[in-house]
Design a protein around this motif. Sequence first.
Motif, mmCIF file in Angstrom:
data_model
loop_
_atom_site.group_PDB
_atom_site.id
_atom_site.type_symbol
_atom_site.label_atom_id
_atom_site.label_comp_id
_atom_site.label_asym_id
_atom_site.label_seq_id
_atom_site.Cartn_x
_atom_site.Cartn_y
_atom_site.Cartn_z
ATOM 1 N N ALA A 6 9.569 25.986 34.346
ATOM 2 C CA ALA A 6 9.731 24.885 33.388
ATOM 3 C C ALA A 6 9.836 25.374 31.948
ATOM 4 C CB ALA A 6 8.549 23.918 33.516
ATOM 5 N N CYS A 7 9.289 26.549 31.672
ATOM 6 C CA CYS A 7 9.240 26.998 30.277
ATOM 7 C C CYS A 7 10.614 27.496 29.825
ATOM 8 C CB CYS A 7 8.202 28.107 30.105
ATOM 9 S SG CYS A 7 8.088 28.627 28.377
ATOM 10 N N GLN A 8 11.144 26.852 28.803
ATOM 11 C CA GLN A 8 12.463 27.211 28.271
ATOM 12 C C GLN A 8 12.401 28.417 27.346
ATOM 13 O OE1 GLN A 8 15.410 25.055 28.835
ATOM 14 N NE2 GLN A 8 13.987 24.525 30.468
ATOM 15 N N LEU A 24 5.553 33.192 21.776
ATOM 16 C CA LEU A 24 6.821 32.604 22.234
ATOM 17 C C LEU A 24 6.688 31.109 22.528
ATOM 18 C CD1 LEU A 24 8.076 35.376 24.707
ATOM 19 C CD2 LEU A 24 8.714 35.035 22.321
ATOM 20 N N CYS A 25 5.463 30.632 22.627
ATOM 21 C CA CYS A 25 5.232 29.238 23.035
ATOM 22 C C CYS A 25 5.610 28.267 21.914
ATOM 23 C CB CYS A 25 3.759 29.047 23.405
ATOM 24 S SG CYS A 25 3.356 27.333 23.786
ATOM 25 N N HIS A 26 6.411 27.254 22.252
ATOM 26 C CA HIS A 26 6.825 26.225 21.289
ATOM 27 C C HIS A 26 5.997 24.949 21.431
ATOM 28 C CE1 HIS A 26 10.082 28.935 20.527
ATOM 29 N NE2 HIS A 26 10.729 28.081 19.754
ATOM 30 N N SER A 27 4.914 25.028 22.169
ATOM 31 C CA SER A 27 4.002 23.882 22.302
ATOM 32 C C SER A 27 4.695 22.630 22.806
ATOM 33 C CB SER A 27 3.326 23.588 20.950
ATOM 34 O OG SER A 27 2.646 24.722 20.492
ATOM 35 N N CYS A 28 5.642 22.798 23.748
ATOM 36 C CA CYS A 28 6.382 21.625 24.217
ATOM 37 C C CYS A 28 5.579 20.815 25.233
ATOM 38 C CB CYS A 28 7.718 22.056 24.818
ATOM 39 S SG CYS A 28 7.542 22.903 26.396
ATOM 40 N N GLY A 29 4.594 21.452 25.874
ATOM 41 C CA GLY A 29 3.740 20.738 26.815
ATOM 42 C C GLY A 29 4.313 20.635 28.213
ATOM 43 N N ALA A 30 5.527 21.185 28.441
ATOM 44 C CA ALA A 30 6.177 21.033 29.755
ATOM 45 C C ALA A 30 5.322 21.635 30.865
ATOM 46 C CB ALA A 30 7.558 21.680 29.724
ATOM 47 N N CYS A 31 4.793 22.824 30.637
ATOM 48 C CA CYS A 31 4.020 23.497 31.689
ATOM 49 C C CYS A 31 2.770 22.680 32.037
ATOM 50 C CB CYS A 31 3.645 24.909 31.245
ATOM 51 S SG CYS A 31 2.755 24.979 29.694
ATOM 52 N N TYR A 32 2.141 22.158 30.994
ATOM 53 C CA TYR A 32 0.913 21.372 31.174
ATOM 54 C C TYR A 32 1.181 20.158 32.074
ATOM 55 C CZ TYR A 32 -2.792 18.150 29.703
ATOM 56 O OH TYR A 32 -3.819 17.252 29.689
HETATM 57 S S1 SF4 Z 1 3.960 24.621 26.172
HETATM 58 FE FE1 SF4 Z 1 4.256 25.723 28.101
HETATM 59 S S2 SF4 Z 1 6.369 25.239 28.684
HETATM 60 FE FE2 SF4 Z 1 6.178 24.729 26.529
HETATM 61 S S3 SF4 Z 1 6.805 26.554 25.424
HETATM 62 FE FE3 SF4 Z 1 4.596 26.712 25.634
HETATM 63 S S4 SF4 Z 1 4.312 27.890 27.486
HETATM 64 FE FE4 SF4 Z 1 6.418 27.189 27.529
#
Ligand code: SF4
Length: 294
Positions: free
Chosen positions: A83-85, A102-110
């Motif tokens: 899921a992580c882009q 590298l994390c953009h805090s998108c929350g997708a993984c969560y």
């Molecule tokens: S929140 Fe999770 S899915 Fe989103 S960028 Fe960070 S590690 Fe990847």
Amino acid sequence: MPRKLTIAIASGKGGTGKTTLSTSLAAILVERGEDVVFLDCDVEEPDGHIFLKPQGIQSQPVNVMIPRIIPEKCNFCGACGDACQFNALAVLADRVMVFPSLCHSCGACYHICPEKAIEEIPREIGTINYGNGQGVKFFEGRLNIGEALSPPVIKVLRSVPNGSRITIIDAPPGTSCPVIEAVRNTDFVVLVTEPTPFGLHDLKLAVEMVRAMNLPFGVVINRADMGDDRVEKYCKSERVDILLKIPFDRRLAEEYSEGSMTLISNPEYAGGLVTLMNDIKKRIEKNGTGDSQR
Ligand code: SF4
Ligand code: SF4
């Protein structure tokens, strides 16, 4: 009650006099009795403080949320990594590695984790500093050294509760994500440029950006007598309004290097800034937009 105005000062590239103009505009408006907030959104290299010299500085951290894997719940299914882009997660046979930078805090993984094996934890990436400088309510964002993501810091800075009538934003140079975050939803954007081939090249990109964002804008040419007329010809052909021309003045350059606000101490330049501000206000009030190009 007069409407609140948010005006961004931007430039396609650094070194065009953007900060000189934005700090001077803020200070001269205060001199004329306005209630002004200055937001230094150039968070990788904020330098508005050199000119406004804020006192009583207080700070607060800017955090982003990043994932933390709960080992006892994770079955290494790989869904979070897929899921992580941004390649911020690597799922191995017996563990999940997280790369915070590298994390953009998108929350997708969560949200995607079927085992609820991810929790979000804060990570500090910068600070907001605030104080008072020459009567201006001064705020700056500062990205921590080694961090790459300035938009979250700018976003926090832009959302600072602000009851003042006028907000002046010193945007980062360039035309990428940080600038877009700094200038979005403003009432008017001033594009500062200089009459050189490089200035023209970067101005064209900046004009494309503000047009794409549907923001009213105009141009200020700094060191207007130093180069050629290609910037003026471009503005004419594109029907872009030139709001002010500031000539090259050795005193300005010298006093700038000492952190002095020469633009407002010199009556000739101060008058130009007042005229500029009145012009911008009229453009905003007219149909709620500038009549320069959207
Ligand atoms: S929140 Fe999770 S899915 Fe989103 S960028 Fe960070 S590690 Fe990847
Ligand atoms: S999605 Fe959840 S269970 Fe699957 S590997 Fe990632 S953290 Fe583990």
